[in-house]
Design an enzyme around this catalytic site. Structure first.
Site, PDB file in Angstrom:
ATOM      1  N   LYS A  49      16.253  21.275  35.344  1.00  0.00           N
ATOM      2  CA  LYS A  49      16.007  20.227  36.336  1.00  0.00           C
ATOM      3  C   LYS A  49      14.914  19.256  35.890  1.00  0.00           C
ATOM      4  CE  LYS A  49      12.722  22.793  39.244  1.00  0.00           C
ATOM      5  NZ  LYS A  49      11.554  21.923  39.070  1.00  0.00           N
ATOM      6  N   THR A  50      13.882  19.770  35.223  1.00  0.00           N
ATOM      7  CA  THR A  50      12.818  18.869  34.771  1.00  0.00           C
ATOM      8  C   THR A  50      13.348  17.889  33.730  1.00  0.00           C
ATOM      9  OG1 THR A  50      11.181  20.605  35.174  1.00  0.00           O
ATOM     10  CG2 THR A  50      10.503  18.759  33.790  1.00  0.00           C
ATOM     11  N   ASP A 237      10.592  16.537  43.504  1.00  0.00           N
ATOM     12  CA  ASP A 237      10.931  17.840  42.915  1.00  0.00           C
ATOM     13  C   ASP A 237      10.667  18.951  43.938  1.00  0.00           C
ATOM     14  OD1 ASP A 237      11.703  19.703  41.043  1.00  0.00           O
ATOM     15  OD2 ASP A 237       9.872  19.584  39.846  1.00  0.00           O
ATOM     16  N   GLU A 238      11.362  20.075  43.780  1.00  0.00           N
ATOM     17  CA  GLU A 238      11.174  21.261  44.640  1.00  0.00           C
ATOM     18  C   GLU A 238      11.283  20.897  46.130  1.00  0.00           C
ATOM     19  OE1 GLU A 238      11.210  24.047  43.299  1.00  0.00           O
ATOM     20  OE2 GLU A 238      10.209  24.034  41.348  1.00  0.00           O
ATOM     21  N   GLN A 274      15.845  29.193  46.192  1.00  0.00           N
ATOM     22  CA  GLN A 274      14.474  29.453  45.749  1.00  0.00           C
ATOM     23  C   GLN A 274      13.444  29.005  46.788  1.00  0.00           C
ATOM     24  OE1 GLN A 274      13.699  28.954  41.362  1.00  0.00           O
ATOM     25  NE2 GLN A 274      15.617  27.791  41.445  1.00  0.00           N
ATOM     26  N   ARG A 624      13.422  34.845  36.606  1.00  0.00           N
ATOM     27  CA  ARG A 624      12.318  34.541  35.681  1.00  0.00           C
ATOM     28  C   ARG A 624      12.569  35.179  34.321  1.00  0.00           C
ATOM     29  NH1 ARG A 624      11.414  30.466  37.710  1.00  0.00           N
ATOM     30  NH2 ARG A 624      13.249  31.047  38.907  1.00  0.00           N
TER      31      ARG A 624
END
Length: 787
Positions: A49-50, A237-238, A274, A624
């Site tokens: 995504k980044t 973002d997020e 998330q 993770r």
């Protein structure tokens, strides 16, 4: 060759836009190229995504659709903002200068520095951190005698923060249905006085930074229009972690202030799977209802994972698939199947920790670095056994979440001096430094100073300069005037002297560093080094931001979190909570405490959506891991001085059996036998749905199982270990087991009893099996017989 080298360099500064989509997968490419409507990028864990966000920003600039100064990109941490800024800079070079890539709070501070006069504040306002706010609340509660009503500073701070993030004030609280207790009634007055004291001090707390920006954009349409004209693209973002205040801020920026007016194009990136910060006010509906809030939304799913092997992702998909409030997606990887997931059930927390330590040492022997390994847990209380065993095993580790640099007392003292220079109206900062280092200004003298300042209508630093008028003794009067003079001189010096030099001179003049250097306390040397580090940071800051003011530096400091400084290169295993783990990745991950009451946590069982959030937390932990994932539990655990039998987490039952490599099952050490399909754990808690009025109901009309009523015996007739008595032990089989006896276990084969502890239904045998394995078994329920 170009006849104009400088113009050639300028032309080459912006890369060819087509090159910015090379190497992207089809969904990433579409997300970079989409234009013309709100865009929701549902980005699964590890899906790049980044990269998508940074390439979208770079593409907008490379195609000339926006100048860098017309881009506003918002993240949740300084670390993420810095990473995004560096990546865009690498793609565009110097052309990237001028973009607003920052956290919510940093972006709002920039707006407020320019516009807050509209709200009656001065631009040099102070930002109160959590400690400052609590100190102020403590004083107000004491003044109102609200402590007698049971109101504590911590409780007041938590509730006020909740209310502010919901954009509610003291009047809203007063109008709300009822003050159910004296403490609730007292909170209304405390809340009002707290806000008044902040405004009087020309200060904002952390929540105010967002709240006041929202109020500014709502109350002053011309300000709102100004920023809507300034920014052509807003990217967030997020987004799944946004609360109501953050949602309103984005809505106000991204929707026209008037019919047909200008508004930036909005892009948000997030993943409902998330969303794990409901306890901080995050509202999952912000992302699940995004298309309703912003009509015409284009949604793009990023499902290809570049981090983990497929077995890890298949486990994550299977677990999160039990949640219903989500966009349907399945992560997949081209990195191969990878290893199966290791699962271990220990007899106790120490047994579980020993497994973790042994596996870590094995992975390290096989070439994995210590810093490539992380251990996650649901609560900090779980670290005791882990730390003890890791120390014994010689495994270097570090706990993520120690005392933050800016929370250390000596650093806060130094910052309070700087705040007093920038914002003399900030009584909290000035009162903190009056007697630091000690200069004979006690509580009585302090109160006389405050009274004098109030009577004269001046701030405390001005009162210090006029201390001779208060009528105190010559020694304390001299100390007060010297302090006032030092603050006044520093304030004047800021006009024409280097910022770092002014601060160094101030701290030297007031004797803050000298007092620590001359102290007999050996820890004070380390504290003095912390102040040296603060000054070094200021020097670095002034080199980066040549035109920055002291207020800018303080804002930068107060918006920096210790989590943003995470250093993964120290050669130690990282121990952290699952919440802390979000956004990180490691080649090897251990998730401990997979037990009912821990994960999912017992506090979630009665909360609407609580189990779903705990499942998302587990999902975050799983995703993770890059190559190795281990899950563990204990069949007994000591808490609050009592040892209790533990039931394995329902989440273990949600992972397909063929993905798991059981090293030791619960029933092999006297734990609860497997239930449900295929002999594995099963309960109906996950079929619970809420009927809209907060009542719980089972989907399909199913009746609750033992999981909904832990005190009931399952219909299968299975008995929990804590229900078994000596009368249930088969006579003549192992009831009179003794040390030295040989036994046969259903899974481990034959072995010898080395030690017996406890008695009756709680008797535990330590057995060394002929295979070399050493196990602890609850005699009453273990599948053993005499050999």
């Amino acid at each position: 060759m170009s006849s104009n080298p400088s113009s050639a360099r300028a032309a080459s500064a912006v890369p060819d836009a087509d090159r910015l989509v090379v190497g992207l997968n089809p969904q990433q490419r579409e997300a970079v190229l989409h234009r013309g409507s709100p865009l929701l990028i549902v980005a699964g864990a590890g899906s790049g995504k980044t990269r998508v966000l940074t390439h979208r920003i770079a593409h907008l600039i490379a195609t000339g659709e926006a100048w860098p100064s017309q881009i506003l990109a918002i993240t949740f941490t300084n670390k993420a903002a810095n990473e995004m800024r560096e990546r865009v800079g690498a793609l565009l070079g110097g052309v990237a200068e001028g973009m607003w890539i920052s956290t919510f709070h940093s972006a709002c501070v920039r707006i407020l520095r320019r516009e807050i006069a509209e709200l009656g504040y001065r631009s040099g306002f102070t930002i109160y951190d959590t400690h400052d706010s609590r100190t102020l609340l403590k004083r107000i509660i004491k003044e109102h005698h609200a402590d007698a009503d049971g109101l504590t500073p911590a409780a007041a701070q938590h509730r006020i923060s909740q209310l502010k993030n919901e954009l509610r004030d003291a009047d809203d609280l007063a109008r709300a249905e009822g003050a159910h207790s004296p403490a609730d009634a007292a909170l209304v007055d405390v809340f009002r006085d707290y806000d008044w004291a902040l405004q009087h001090a020309n200060a904002l707390d952390f929540d105010d930074i967002l709240v006041q920006t929202v109020h500014l954009l709502e109350a002053f349409p011309e300000v709102r229009r100004r920023y809507q004209r300034r920014f052509r693209h807003v990217l967030v973002d997020e987004y799944q972690d946004t609360n109501h205040a953050q949602y309103e801020l984005i809505r106000l920026l991204a929707t026209p202030a008037e019919e047909g007016g200008p508004a930036p194009e909005l892009t948000v990136v997030g993943d409902s799977d998330q969303s794990i910060y409901a306890f901080r006010g995050a509202d999952l509906r912000n992302i699940t209802h995004f298309d309703e809030d912003f009509p015409g939304t284009r949604m793009i799913l990023l499902e290809q994972n570049y981090r983990s092997t497929q077995r890890i992702l298949s486990a994550a998909n299977a677990v999160i698939g039990h949640n219903f409030d989500r966009a349907d997606k399945n992560l997949w990887s081209a990195l191969g199947d990878g290893d199966r997931i290791t699962v271990y059930a220990g007899y106790s927390a120490h047994d579980e920790a020993q497994f973790v330590a042994d596996e870590i040492r094995r992975l390290h022997r096989e070439g994995l670095g210590w810093s490539d390994i992380a251990v996650f847990y649901r609560t900090n209380a779980q670290t005791r056994a882990l730390e003890e065993i890791l120390v014994r095993a010689g495994v270097p580790y570090r706990l993520i979440g120690g005392t933050r640099f800016y929370d250390r007392a000596e650093v806060k003292d130094a910052l309070a001096y700087l705040i007093a220079v920038v914002n003399p109206a900030d009584d909290l900062a000035v009162r903190r430094i009056l007697n630091v280092p000690r200069r004979g200004i006690g509580p009585t003298t302090e109160q006389r100073l405050v009274t004098f300042a109030a009577r004269e209508g001046i701030d405390l630093p001005a009162a210090l300069v006029r201390a001779e008028e208060i009528g105190l003794g010559p020694k304390v009067t001299g100390a007060m005037t010297a302090l006032g003079g030092a603050l006044a001189d520093a304030r004047a010096a800021l006009a024409d002297q280097p910022l770092d030099g002014v601060v160094a001179d101030l701290l030297d003049r007031v004797g803050l560093v000298r007092a620590l250097r001359e102290s007999q306390d050996p820890q004070d040397e380390a504290r003095a080094e912390n102040l040296d580090e603060l000054l070094a940071q200021l020097v670095d800051y002034t080199e980066r931001e040549a035109d920055a003011t002291l207020a800018d530096f303080l804002a930068d400091v107060q918006l920096t979190a210790a989590a943003d400084e995470l250093d993964a290169g120290q050669g130690a295993v990282s121990l952290m909570t699952l919440h802390t783990a979000k956004g990180l990745e490691y080649p090897a991950v251990f998730i401990t405490g997979l037990e009912e009451g821990l994960l999912p946590h017992r506090m979630s069982l009665d909360e609407v959506g609580g189990i779903a959030e705990e499942r998302r937390l587990f999902y975050v932990g799983i995703t993770r891991a890059q190559r190795h994932l281990a899950l563990s539990m204990a069949v007994s655990r000591t808490a609050y001085g009592q040892t209790n039998d533990q039931i394995p987490s329902r989440f273990l039952d949600e992972i397909p059996e063929d993905l798991l490599d059981w090293r030791q099952r619960p029933e092999e050490v006297g734990g609860v036998r497997a239930l449900g399909r295929g002999g594995r754990w099963r309960d109906a808690e996950d079929d619970v749905r809420h009927d809209g009025r907060g009542r719980r109901a089972l989907a399909g009309g199913a009746r609750p199982t033992h999981a909904d009523h832990p005190g009931r015996r399952p219909a299968s007739g299975h008995r929990w270990a804590n229900e078994i008595t000596t009368a249930d032990i088969p006579r003549g089989q192992v009831a009179d087991l003794a040390e030295g006896d040989r036994i046969r276990h259903g899974s481990f084969g034959e072995g010898i009893v080395l030690q017996l502890t406890g008695r009756g239904a709680k008797q535990v045998a330590t057995v060394r099996f002929d295979s070399g394995a050493r196990k602890k078994l609850v005699v009453a329920v273990a599948p053993i017989e005499r050999a």
